[in-house]
Design a protein around this motif. Structure first.
Motif, PDB file in Angstrom:
ATOM      1  N   GLU A   1      45.168  32.723  44.088  1.00 39.44           N
ATOM      2  CA  GLU A   1      44.091  33.042  43.031  1.00 39.44           C
ATOM      3  C   GLU A   1      44.417  34.614  42.590  1.00 39.44           C
ATOM      4  OE1 GLU A   1      40.567  31.819  44.579  1.00 39.44           O
ATOM      5  OE2 GLU A   1      40.950  29.860  44.404  1.00 39.44           O
ATOM      6  N   THR A   2      44.692  35.344  43.513  1.00 41.00           N
ATOM      7  CA  THR A   2      44.764  36.656  43.127  1.00 41.00           C
ATOM      8  C   THR A   2      45.885  36.777  41.825  1.00 41.00           C
ATOM      9  OG1 THR A   2      44.207  37.468  45.011  1.00 41.00           O
ATOM     10  CG2 THR A   2      45.038  39.099  43.897  1.00 41.00           C
ATOM     11  N   VAL A   3      47.324  36.260  42.424  1.00 42.68           N
ATOM     12  CA  VAL A   3      48.402  36.728  41.749  1.00 42.68           C
ATOM     13  C   VAL A   3      48.475  35.837  40.697  1.00 42.68           C
ATOM     14  CG1 VAL A   3      49.578  37.472  43.634  1.00 42.68           C
ATOM     15  CG2 VAL A   3      49.831  34.915  42.878  1.00 42.68           C
ATOM     16  N   SER A   4      47.712  34.796  40.656  1.00 46.09           N
ATOM     17  CA  SER A   4      47.937  33.931  39.151  1.00 46.09           C
ATOM     18  C   SER A   4      46.780  34.253  38.179  1.00 46.09           C
ATOM     19  CB  SER A   4      48.041  32.506  39.500  1.00 46.09           C
ATOM     20  OG  SER A   4      46.672  32.153  40.298  1.00 46.09           O
ATOM     21  N   ASP A   5      46.015  35.370  38.198  1.00 44.09           N
ATOM     22  CA  ASP A   5      45.020  35.567  37.500  1.00 44.09           C
ATOM     23  C   ASP A   5      45.866  36.555  36.213  1.00 44.09           C
ATOM     24  OD1 ASP A   5      43.007  36.400  36.000  1.00 44.09           O
ATOM     25  OD2 ASP A   5      42.382  38.003  37.362  1.00 44.09           O
ATOM     26  N   VAL A   6      46.498  35.791  35.268  1.00 51.06           N
ATOM     27  CA  VAL A   6      47.333  36.428  34.457  1.00 51.06           C
ATOM     28  C   VAL A   6      46.423  36.440  33.067  1.00 51.06           C
ATOM     29  CG1 VAL A   6      49.486  35.895  33.134  1.00 51.06           C
ATOM     30  CG2 VAL A   6      49.216  35.779  35.533  1.00 51.06           C
ATOM     31  N   ASP A   7      46.700  37.507  32.266  1.00 52.26           N
ATOM     32  CA  ASP A   7      46.264  37.428  30.783  1.00 52.26           C
ATOM     33  C   ASP A   7      47.489  37.518  29.883  1.00 52.26           C
ATOM     34  OD1 ASP A   7      43.756  37.969  31.434  1.00 52.26           O
ATOM     35  OD2 ASP A   7      43.968  39.891  31.564  1.00 52.26           O
ATOM     36  N   TYR A   8      47.533  36.673  28.914  1.00 47.02           N
ATOM     37  CA  TYR A   8      48.458  36.422  28.179  1.00 47.02           C
ATOM     38  C   TYR A   8      48.174  37.168  26.806  1.00 47.02           C
ATOM     39  CZ  TYR A   8      50.406  32.977  30.952  1.00 47.02           C
ATOM     40  OH  TYR A   8      51.140  32.088  31.998  1.00 47.02           O
ATOM     41  N   PHE A   9      49.455  37.615  26.367  1.00 43.30           N
ATOM     42  CA  PHE A   9      49.206  38.588  25.198  1.00 43.30           C
ATOM     43  C   PHE A   9      49.130  37.533  24.100  1.00 43.30           C
ATOM     44  CE2 PHE A   9      52.329  41.037  27.640  1.00 43.30           C
ATOM     45  CZ  PHE A   9      51.603  41.898  28.270  1.00 43.30           C
ATOM     46  N   ASP A  10      48.549  38.082  22.905  1.00 36.30           N
ATOM     47  CA  ASP A  10      48.301  37.395  21.794  1.00 36.30           C
ATOM     48  C   ASP A  10      49.813  36.826  21.297  1.00 36.30           C
ATOM     49  OD1 ASP A  10      46.735  36.910  19.121  1.00 36.30           O
ATOM     50  OD2 ASP A  10      48.613  37.488  18.311  1.00 36.30           O
ATOM     51  N   GLU A  11      49.556  35.597  20.956  1.00 37.17           N
ATOM     52  CA  GLU A  11      51.018  34.818  20.724  1.00 37.17           C
ATOM     53  C   GLU A  11      51.828  35.553  19.728  1.00 37.17           C
ATOM     54  OE1 GLU A  11      50.316  30.586  20.846  1.00 37.17           O
ATOM     55  OE2 GLU A  11      52.718  30.179  20.160  1.00 37.17           O
ATOM     56  N   GLY A  12      51.169  36.303  18.861  1.00 41.51           N
ATOM     57  CA  GLY A  12      52.103  37.042  17.658  1.00 41.51           C
ATOM     58  C   GLY A  12      52.829  37.939  18.291  1.00 41.51           C
ATOM     59  N   ARG A  13      52.487  38.433  19.365  1.00 41.23           N
ATOM     60  CA  ARG A  13      53.347  39.345  20.025  1.00 41.23           C
ATOM     61  C   ARG A  13      54.430  39.112  20.702  1.00 41.23           C
ATOM     62  NH1 ARG A  13      50.972  43.795  23.620  1.00 41.23           N
ATOM     63  NH2 ARG A  13      53.030  44.668  23.449  1.00 41.23           N
ATOM     64  N   TRP A  14      54.494  37.860  21.320  1.00 44.80           N
ATOM     65  CA  TRP A  14      55.626  37.306  21.989  1.00 44.80           C
ATOM     66  C   TRP A  14      56.823  37.344  21.255  1.00 44.80           C
ATOM     67  CZ3 TRP A  14      53.417  31.655  23.836  1.00 44.80           C
ATOM     68  CH2 TRP A  14      52.231  31.814  24.570  1.00 44.80           C
ATOM     69  N   GLY A  15      58.057  37.924  21.949  1.00 47.66           N
ATOM     70  CA  GLY A  15      59.063  38.078  21.393  1.00 47.66           C
ATOM     71  C   GLY A  15      59.490  39.195  20.326  1.00 47.66           C
ATOM     72  N   GLU A  16      58.457  39.802  20.007  1.00 45.15           N
ATOM     73  CA  GLU A  16      58.493  41.088  19.156  1.00 45.15           C
ATOM     74  C   GLU A  16      59.466  42.039  20.104  1.00 45.15           C
ATOM     75  OE1 GLU A  16      55.078  43.581  18.713  1.00 45.15           O
ATOM     76  OE2 GLU A  16      54.246  42.041  17.193  1.00 45.15           O
ATOM     77  N   ARG A  17      60.552  42.840  19.331  1.00 50.78           N
ATOM     78  CA  ARG A  17      61.083  43.769  19.896  1.00 50.78           C
ATOM     79  C   ARG A  17      60.201  44.693  20.602  1.00 50.78           C
ATOM     80  NH1 ARG A  17      66.799  44.327  17.200  1.00 50.78           N
ATOM     81  NH2 ARG A  17      67.331  45.618  18.824  1.00 50.78           N
TER      82      ARG A  17
ATOM     83  N   ASP B   1      46.725  23.940  40.629  1.00 45.61           N
ATOM     84  CA  ASP B   1      45.889  24.266  39.754  1.00 45.61           C
ATOM     85  C   ASP B   1      45.986  25.707  39.023  1.00 45.61           C
ATOM     86  OD1 ASP B   1      44.888  21.694  39.157  1.00 45.61           O
ATOM     87  OD2 ASP B   1      43.446  21.769  40.428  1.00 45.61           O
ATOM     88  N   VAL B   2      46.093  26.632  40.332  1.00 44.83           N
ATOM     89  CA  VAL B   2      46.018  28.189  39.976  1.00 44.83           C
ATOM     90  C   VAL B   2      47.402  28.489  39.406  1.00 44.83           C
ATOM     91  CG1 VAL B   2      44.273  28.472  41.534  1.00 44.83           C
ATOM     92  CG2 VAL B   2      46.496  28.738  42.420  1.00 44.83           C
ATOM     93  N   ALA B   3      48.611  27.714  39.478  1.00 43.23           N
ATOM     94  CA  ALA B   3      49.513  28.112  38.981  1.00 43.23           C
ATOM     95  C   ALA B   3      49.688  28.216  37.260  1.00 43.23           C
ATOM     96  CB  ALA B   3      50.814  27.397  39.282  1.00 43.23           C
ATOM     97  N   PRO B   4      49.942  29.553  36.687  1.00 44.18           N
ATOM     98  CA  PRO B   4      49.998  29.928  35.471  1.00 44.18           C
ATOM     99  C   PRO B   4      51.014  28.837  34.736  1.00 44.18           C
ATOM    100  CG  PRO B   4      50.099  31.825  36.387  1.00 44.18           C
ATOM    101  CD  PRO B   4      50.528  30.730  37.693  1.00 44.18           C
ATOM    102  N   PRO B   5      50.790  28.843  33.499  1.00 42.38           N
ATOM    103  CA  PRO B   5      51.789  28.182  32.466  1.00 42.38           C
ATOM    104  C   PRO B   5      52.949  29.106  32.542  1.00 42.38           C
ATOM    105  CG  PRO B   5      50.031  28.966  31.297  1.00 42.38           C
ATOM    106  CD  PRO B   5      49.667  29.149  32.603  1.00 42.38           C
ATOM    107  N   PHE B   6      54.220  28.570  32.035  1.00 45.83           N
ATOM    108  CA  PHE B   6      55.153  29.425  31.735  1.00 45.83           C
ATOM    109  C   PHE B   6      55.557  29.021  29.931  1.00 45.83           C
ATOM    110  CE2 PHE B   6      56.268  28.220  36.088  1.00 45.83           C
ATOM    111  CZ  PHE B   6      55.863  29.282  36.539  1.00 45.83           C
TER     112      PHE B   6
END
Lengths: 417, 424
Positions: free
Chosen positions: A226-242, A56-61
């Motif tokens: 729990e500590t290491v899977s506390d991950v903040d995702y960037f705004d999807e618009g930034r993903w893949g930007e150079r 449950d605590v594993a973040p998505p990819f």
């Protein structure tokens, strides 16, 4: 039986990822493995509180569509636990732990030679370590054959293994792999470091000749997960930007950042700008360096009195680096061909040797003792094999197609010194 | 000694586990397992002279695969031995009688039993004289800077058969734990002359389908191909890639007809190999990048017939592959140790799950140990411009132990002195 544990873990993972509805999160490699795992669904219905908790605590990819063939911004910043650095002879080693995550292996130079690796199971860690020289702080980015052995309560866990040499935007160059762990507990890790296999110069010369062993311990438990899977995702618009993430700031752990352009001596070979014109003047930053496969190449001719030249004549120093964070690109094979008026100046291409220097870090060097290099000569750098180093997200599509780079000895080079 | 849990294992797996455990209870379990399909083991010969004069003369008696390659027996035991008395004529006679009893009881074949006994440099140290110059048997050493441990007991018995119960019965009969070999009474055994060094006992297997039986173990991934004959997934022992027995035989001197044997025992990382690398990458690393490019191998090496496909050109291209492709193959590298284009080693290696961990017991015969060292150094490839995990399979194997042995001709197999011409 161990078999039972395996099967339950697979099933648990499948269920959890389904619940998170992560479309395409496994990539090509994962589909294949995922298929096999699903085979055991029918009989593996055991429920186990702890295991569910783990997954449950594993973040998505999440997968990024339309990634550029260049360095790009990943989906998130990694979260990890840094352990105290360890002394082992001339080496310093800093272990870091995160949750298992995908990466890309590079073996060879063709399309089939990049392999997307997804975690075997989410129960475990992504284990990493940075290796550097205590005296100079220079990170040592070559794999001489490290061996990692795990144990728990005095019992060996898993097979011995060598960690992959890897690049990540936040960690820079490091060694790492996903390591499955079936049980919670305190693990002891023994890292055997053979003598350094690369040529060394400056303050590193003649050192790292002994086999050393570094040992550390870590706790694998729910608190860690729990500590290491506390991950903040960037705004999807930034993903893949150079672009690239800033290096992670760790106290006491150096980042494998090469010196900026102005720190290098000698006569810089110049490249062409976007419109094909020769760039005038000495580049002032890595951003201005010529690129191949989005790797920035610094190339400079050192005069015969410079300490790195070794022999009597001049020498060529090439320092390929990532374009934003200046991480060295190791395990390449590089040749230089020199031409004047369309004719080759040397009988054979000049082959460059991977070298680590106490001041300039990892670079590729060759003596030009037998080469009468003149202003106006063309120097073409050919990347015979691309950086054989595994990649974290954001570097997986860069440094793969690497066409030759044509450079010029600047006209004013004869009086540049 | 704890027996494996029959209900949790397939029949083949269970039999393998019994061989690994050893001991009398394992044998009786093995025999009762076979009640339904009683194994008919062909008996041997009462005429010792009808057997070859070399202990290592196995090839003409072993079966062949569909391509005509020699097929090693499926089950192997290496019994480490320590002398419990000083070599004497009586002790020699006892050892010879005990070994002849095996030859009488079991046919010299896959279906029966083939075996050798080899002696370490430590064994020969007890004699005043040294081995003749025609025998190249140095103490084992680390070959590539690896921190190895070494076999320093006296001798090793290599037992091999397609029937696991035969290897068990032979071993136990030699140490007084059985009354019969293949239904024949045992008059003489090795007790009093040799004792077993239990912690150095090793077992293993080779043959299509056997490795995939062990995916219940932690270090053996489910993704190993069903038909793989070895734990790394590929066939080996191709006729054209093996030295003929003549080539590995010491031709002259008092030990003419002998061979030297090297045994390295190593762990394997199969998780990275099968779960992370692709088949394309495995083929590159096991054979050569060109093998992968030309799709020349197949899943387990079935496309290769009697050769590993290494032409002189591919072998010579090793250095260029390192520079141009960043990866080189294990077989390609090791073949650089060939002499006049001919392989100097006769491999009789096998996979293992001793201690429930995947590994290899790499057993090779060669005329002199120096040849093994040369090939091993070529295989290490420290001269190549290539990163550790792209350097063939060197990043996946972890050597624990090495041993060197002299395998004398049959006439000298019972406690040989250092210089037989002087003492006999």
């Amino acid at each position: 039986m161990d078999h039972e544990i395996d099967r339950r873990t697979f099933v648990g993972w499948g269920a959890a990822t389904g619940a998170l509805a992560l479309a395409g999160c496994f990539g090509e490699g994962g589909d294949e493995n995922g298929g096999e795992r699903n085979d055991s669904d029918g009989e593996g219905n055991e429920t186990d509180e702890n295991r569910d908790e783990t997954v449950d605590v594993a973040p998505p990819f999440p997968e990024i569509e339309d990634k550029p063939d260049a360095v790009y911004v990943p989906t998130h910043r990694e979260s990890m636990r840094a352990l105290e650095p360890i002394v082992a002879g001339d080496y310093r080693l800093a272990p870091m732990l995160s949750y298992p995550h995908p990466f890309w292996l590079v073996t060879g130079d063709g399309e089939d030679d990049v392999q997307h690796v997804t975690p075997d199971q989410m129960r475990g860690v992504h284990m990493m370590f940075t290796l550097w020289d205590a005296e100079t702080g220079v990170v040592l980015p070559v794999d001489s054959g490290n061996v990692v052995r795990l144990s728990r309560d005095g019992e060996r866990v898993g097979s011995p293994q060598s960690m992959w040499p890897m690049l990540s935007q936040e960690m820079g160059f490091h060694f790492g792999d996903n390591v499955p762990l079936e049980e919670d507990g305190t693990y002891t890790v023994e890292v055997e470091l053979p003598p350094l296999s690369a040529r060394t110069t400056g303050d590193l010369a003649g050192r790292f000749a002994e086999r050393e062993t570094a040992t550390f311990e870590f706790d694998y438990d729910q608190d860690f997960r729990e500590t290491v899977s506390d991950v903040d995702y960037f705004d999807e618009g930034r993903w893949g930007e150079r672009g690239a993430l800033e290096p992670m700031a760790h106290d006491h752990v150096p980042y494998s950042r090469l010196p900026e352009v102005d720190a290098f001596p000698g006569t810089f070979l110049v490249g062409t700008d976007e419109s094909g014109e020769i760039r005038e003047g000495r580049p002032e930053s890595t951003a201005e360096l010529p690129r191949s496969g989005d790797a920035a190449f610094l190339a400079t001719v050192l005069e015969s009195d410079y300490r790195l030249t070794g022999g009597d004549g001049r020498s060529l120093l090439v320092s390929p680096r990532t374009p934003y964070n200046r991480v060295p690109l190791p395990n390449m094979s590089l040749d230089a061909t020199i031409e004047r008026d369309g004719e080759s100046v040397t009988a054979e291409p000049v082959s460059l040797e991977q070298t680590i220097d106490g001041e300039y870090g990892l670079h590729y060097g060759a003596s030009l003792e037998d080469v009468d290099l003149r202003a106006g000569d063309t120097v073409t750098l050919t990347i015979r094999s691309l950086p054989q180093v595994a990649r974290h997200q954001g570097y997986d599509t860069a440094f793969l197609e690497m066409p030759p780079i044509e450079l010029r000895v600047p006209e004013d080079s004869d009086d540049a010194e | 000694m704890t027996l494996p849990d029959r209900s949790a294992l397939s029949r083949r797996d269970y039999l393998r586990a019994l061989v690994a455990v050893g001991g009398a209870s394992a044998l009786s379990a093995c025999l009762s397992e076979n009640d339904d399909e009683a194994v008919d083991v062909p008996s041997g010969t009462d005429d010792p002279d009808s057997l070859p004069s070399r202990q290592h003369a196995w090839n003409e008696f072993l079966s062949r695969d569909d391509d005509g390659n020699v097929q090693l027996p499926e089950h192997h035991v290496l019994v480490a031995l320590s002398l419990s008395t000083e070599p004497s004529d009586d002790a020699r006679a006892q050892v010879e009688d005990a070994l002849r009893a095996l030859e009488r009881a079991y046919e010299w074949s896959n279906e029966g039993l083939v075996f050798t006994i080899g002696y370490t440099p430590a064994y020969f140290d007890r004699f005043d004289g040294s081995l003749p110059d025609s025998v190249d048997l140095p103490d084992p050493e680390p070959i590539v800077g690896d921190a190895d441990r070494f076999d320093e007991f006296d001798a090793i018995l290599h037992l091999a058969s397609d029937h696991p119960e035969v290897t068990l019965e032979a071993e136990q009969g030699l140490f007084g734990e059985r009354d019969e070999f293949n239904g024949r009474g045992i008059e003489t055994d090795l007790t009093g002359v040799f004792e077993r060094v239990d912690e150095r006992r090793r077992t293993g297997f080779v043959g299509a389908g056997l490795p995939a039986n062990h995916t219940d173990l932690d270090g053996v991934p489910e993704s190993i191909p069903d038909e793989a004959p070895s734990l790394m997934g590929f066939r080996s022992g191709f006729a054209e890639s093996q030295a003929p027995e003549d080539r590995v035989t010491i031709a002259e001197g008092p030990f003419a007809g002998a061979t030297t044997q090297h045994v390295s025992s190593m762990g394997l990382n199969l998780r990275q190999w099968f779960e992370q690398d692709s088949q394309h990458q495995r083929v590159q690393k096991m054979f050569s990048p060109e093998h992968a490019e030309e799709n020349a191998v197949g899943t387990t090496g079935e496309k290769l017939t009697t050769t590993n496909g290494l032409t002189d050109e591919r072998i010579a291209a090793t250095e260029a592959d390192a520079s141009d492709r960043g990866v080189v193959g294990h077989a390609q590298k090791a073949a650089r140790g060939r002499e006049d284009g001919k392989p100097p080693l006769l491999r009789r290696d096998f996979s293992t799950v001793d201690d429930d961990r995947p590994g290899i017991h790499f057993l090779a015969l060669q005329e002199g140990i120096e040849e093994f060292v040369r090939v091993r150094q070529a295989m290490e490839g420290t001269d190549l411009d290539v990163t550790n995990l792209n350097n063939g399979i060197t990043g996946y194997i972890f050597v624990n132990r090495r041993g060197n042995y002299l395998v004398p001709p049959r006439s000298l197999r019972a406690l040989p002195p250092t210089n037989p011409t002087e003492t006999e």
